[in-house]
Design a protein around this motif. Structure first.
Motif, PDB file in Angstrom:
ATOM      1  N   UNK A 208       0.830  -1.211   0.000  1.00  0.00           N
ATOM      2  CA  UNK A 208       0.000   0.000   0.000  1.00  0.00           C
ATOM      3  C   UNK A 208       0.864   1.260   0.000  1.00  0.00           C
ATOM      4  N   UNK A 209       1.941   1.238   0.779  1.00  0.00           N
ATOM      5  CA  UNK A 209       2.833   2.400   0.845  1.00  0.00           C
ATOM      6  C   UNK A 209       3.526   2.642  -0.493  1.00  0.00           C
ATOM      7  N   UNK A 210       3.957   1.571  -1.160  1.00  0.00           N
ATOM      8  CA  UNK A 210       4.614   1.737  -2.459  1.00  0.00           C
ATOM      9  C   UNK A 210       3.635   2.239  -3.506  1.00  0.00           C
ATOM     10  N   UNK A 211       2.368   1.822  -3.420  1.00  0.00           N
ATOM     11  CA  UNK A 211       1.365   2.317  -4.354  1.00  0.00           C
ATOM     12  C   UNK A 211       1.145   3.810  -4.180  1.00  0.00           C
ATOM     13  N   UNK A 212       1.151   4.262  -2.927  1.00  0.00           N
ATOM     14  CA  UNK A 212       0.974   5.688  -2.633  1.00  0.00           C
ATOM     15  C   UNK A 212       2.224   6.474  -3.008  1.00  0.00           C
ATOM     16  N   UNK A 213       3.386   5.838  -2.881  1.00  0.00           N
ATOM     17  CA  UNK A 213       4.650   6.528  -3.117  1.00  0.00           C
ATOM     18  C   UNK A 213       4.724   7.133  -4.512  1.00  0.00           C
ATOM     19  N   UNK A 214       4.194   6.431  -5.507  1.00  0.00           N
ATOM     20  CA  UNK A 214       4.251   6.924  -6.875  1.00  0.00           C
ATOM     21  C   UNK A 214       3.493   8.213  -7.096  1.00  0.00           C
ATOM     22  N   UNK A 215       2.602   8.550  -6.157  1.00  0.00           N
ATOM     23  CA  UNK A 215       1.803   9.776  -6.280  1.00  0.00           C
ATOM     24  C   UNK A 215       2.209  10.823  -5.247  1.00  0.00           C
ATOM     25  N   UNK A 216       3.336  10.600  -4.552  1.00  0.00           N
ATOM     26  CA  UNK A 216       3.757  11.487  -3.466  1.00  0.00           C
ATOM     27  C   UNK A 216       5.031  12.228  -3.862  1.00  0.00           C
ATOM     28  N   UNK A 219       7.919  16.389   0.758  1.00  0.00           N
ATOM     29  CA  UNK A 219       8.951  15.814   1.613  1.00  0.00           C
ATOM     30  C   UNK A 219       8.389  15.188   2.892  1.00  0.00           C
ATOM     31  N   UNK A 220       7.448  15.838   3.616  1.00  0.00           N
ATOM     32  CA  UNK A 220       6.917  15.206   4.837  1.00  0.00           C
ATOM     33  C   UNK A 220       6.279  13.838   4.549  1.00  0.00           C
ATOM     34  N   UNK A 221       5.565  13.740   3.418  1.00  0.00           N
ATOM     35  CA  UNK A 221       4.942  12.463   3.065  1.00  0.00           C
ATOM     36  C   UNK A 221       5.997  11.421   2.750  1.00  0.00           C
ATOM     37  N   UNK A 222       7.063  11.809   2.079  1.00  0.00           N
ATOM     38  CA  UNK A 222       8.139  10.871   1.763  1.00  0.00           C
ATOM     39  C   UNK A 222       8.828  10.382   3.029  1.00  0.00           C
ATOM     40  N   UNK A 223       8.961  11.254   4.018  1.00  0.00           N
ATOM     41  CA  UNK A 223       9.567  10.848   5.293  1.00  0.00           C
ATOM     42  C   UNK A 223       8.701   9.792   5.970  1.00  0.00           C
ATOM     43  N   UNK A 224       7.381  10.025   5.981  1.00  0.00           N
ATOM     44  CA  UNK A 224       6.460   9.053   6.593  1.00  0.00           C
ATOM     45  C   UNK A 224       6.523   7.722   5.857  1.00  0.00           C
ATOM     46  N   UNK A 225       6.519   7.781   4.533  1.00  0.00           N
ATOM     47  CA  UNK A 225       6.565   6.546   3.744  1.00  0.00           C
ATOM     48  C   UNK A 225       7.895   5.822   3.927  1.00  0.00           C
ATOM     49  N   UNK A 226       8.996   6.569   4.023  1.00  0.00           N
ATOM     50  CA  UNK A 226      10.297   5.944   4.261  1.00  0.00           C
ATOM     51  C   UNK A 226      10.299   5.197   5.589  1.00  0.00           C
ATOM     52  N   UNK A 227       9.703   5.792   6.594  1.00  0.00           N
ATOM     53  CA  UNK A 227       9.629   5.159   7.909  1.00  0.00           C
ATOM     54  C   UNK A 227       8.796   3.879   7.852  1.00  0.00           C
ATOM     55  N   UNK A 228       7.613   3.964   7.221  1.00  0.00           N
ATOM     56  CA  UNK A 228       6.731   2.795   7.145  1.00  0.00           C
ATOM     57  C   UNK A 228       7.337   1.689   6.278  1.00  0.00           C
ATOM     58  N   UNK A 229       7.954   2.071   5.174  1.00  0.00           N
ATOM     59  CA  UNK A 229       8.565   1.066   4.295  1.00  0.00           C
ATOM     60  C   UNK A 229       9.768   0.407   4.961  1.00  0.00           C
ATOM     61  N   UNK A 230      10.524   1.175   5.729  1.00  0.00           N
ATOM     62  CA  UNK A 230      11.634   0.581   6.454  1.00  0.00           C
ATOM     63  C   UNK A 230      11.159  -0.426   7.484  1.00  0.00           C
ATOM     64  N   UNK A 231      10.077  -0.100   8.175  1.00  0.00           N
ATOM     65  CA  UNK A 231       9.541  -0.990   9.205  1.00  0.00           C
ATOM     66  C   UNK A 231       8.951  -2.267   8.617  1.00  0.00           C
TER      67      UNK A 231
END
Length: 311
Positions: A208-216, A219-231
């Motif tokens: 789900x995070x990778x699907x959202x990433x393509x539309x983000x 920078x704040x959203x990318x930080x959140x996605x980086x955190x979730x994808x790392x976890x």
């Protein structure tokens, strides 16, 4: 200990190399040495920890991968001009740390005298292990693509500096180290097959995070996605290794982990290559979407692996 010796020889060859052939030999030695690490350590976890604590132990063990990557990245940034000295220092560190294994207790709870070829035939023909390893390959393909292209994506879409974009990778790796422990603990404590449940959560949330990433692009959203994808995508490895060694007889644990690592390495190689091909033809959105699909297909295979074998 043999892994440490091969890695030390490889780094020494790299440090002293005066021509390309010595660099190639050093790289091959390092690859052979690293190939021994996970089968040996996974078998150790299987022997020394019971089922109630095994995923947690595997998670703690696996934090060495992202932590080592972060430490080495920092050292390279500081000592880029002294790379030969750094390589030689790593070689000495491998030999010094090797002696820590001397005091470890031995466990003779696996059957002696097994045939290597027979063991390989058994693990290659194991239905559940095949599904687990194929799923691991798909997960690591997504992980490899994410590690290779997240920084360039952040740099291109969020209009940040190269240094800021590179910090995203540090965030991913740090979250990965934490995630491997968290999922290990949860894998031991979730009801039912907690390991597979954790793997499904990692795949679905990560997809789900990778699907959202393509539309983000903010920078704040990318930080959140980086955190979730790392976890999630960065943190699943401890659970995958645990289910791989637990689905076979203890004497086959090393062979099962070697088989698992073969497909893990394959996924890490093909993931970025496929991502790059899709990126060149269709852009980041299609590439991230395909990567998300890889995770969802892997999640389905992990679910299949949990079903009892009726044959």
């Amino acid at each position: 200990m043999l892994a440490h010796v091969l890695l030390a020889l490889g780094m020494a060859s790299i440090a002293l190399a005066q021509e390309l052939s010595a660099l190639v030999v050093g790289t091959i030695l390092c690859g052979c040495g690293y190939a021994l690490v996970n089968p040996a350590t996974a078998r150790g976890v299987l022997a020394w920890f019971d089922a109630r604590h095994r995923a947690t132990a595997m998670g703690v063990k696996q934090t060495g991968v992202p932590i080592g990557a972060v430490i080495l990245a920092a050292l390279v940034a500081l000592l880029a001009q002294e790379w030969r000295s750094l390589a030689l220092g790593l070689s000495c560190a491998m030999i010094a740390s090797m002696f820590a294994f001397i005091g470890l207790p031995a466990r003779g709870d696996t059957a002696p005298g097994s045939s290597m070829l027979r063991d390989l035939r058994q693990v290659v023909g194991h239905r559940a292990l095949n599904a687990i390893n194929a799923a691991t390959c798909l997960y690591t393909a997504a992980l490899g693509a994410m590690l290779a292209y997240f920084v360039t994506y952040a740099y291109a879409t969020a209009a940040v500096t190269a240094a800021t974009a590179s910090l995203m990778l540090a965030l991913l790796q740090s979250a990965s180290a934490v995630g491997r422990i968290i999922w290990g603990v949860l894998g031991d404590r979730l009801p039912g097959n907690g390991r597979v449940t954790g793997l499904l959560i990692c795949g679905i949330v990560g997809g789900a995070c990778l699907s959202v990433l393509g539309f983000s692009s903010a920078l704040p959203m990318l930080v959140v996605l980086a955190l979730l994808l790392g976890l999630t995508v960065g943190g699943f490895a401890s659970l995958a290794q645990t289910v791989a060694v637990e689905c076979v007889e203890p004497r086959l644990a090393g062979a099962a982990m070697g088989y698992n690592m073969l497909l893990t390495t394959g996924g890490m190689m093909i993931g970025p290559a496929i991502f790059g091909a899709v990126l060149a033809g269709g852009g980041y959105r299609w590439a991230w979407t395909l990567t998300a699909a890889s995770l969802l297909l892997g999640a389905a295979l992990f679910l299949i692996s949990a079903r009892p074998n009726r044959t």
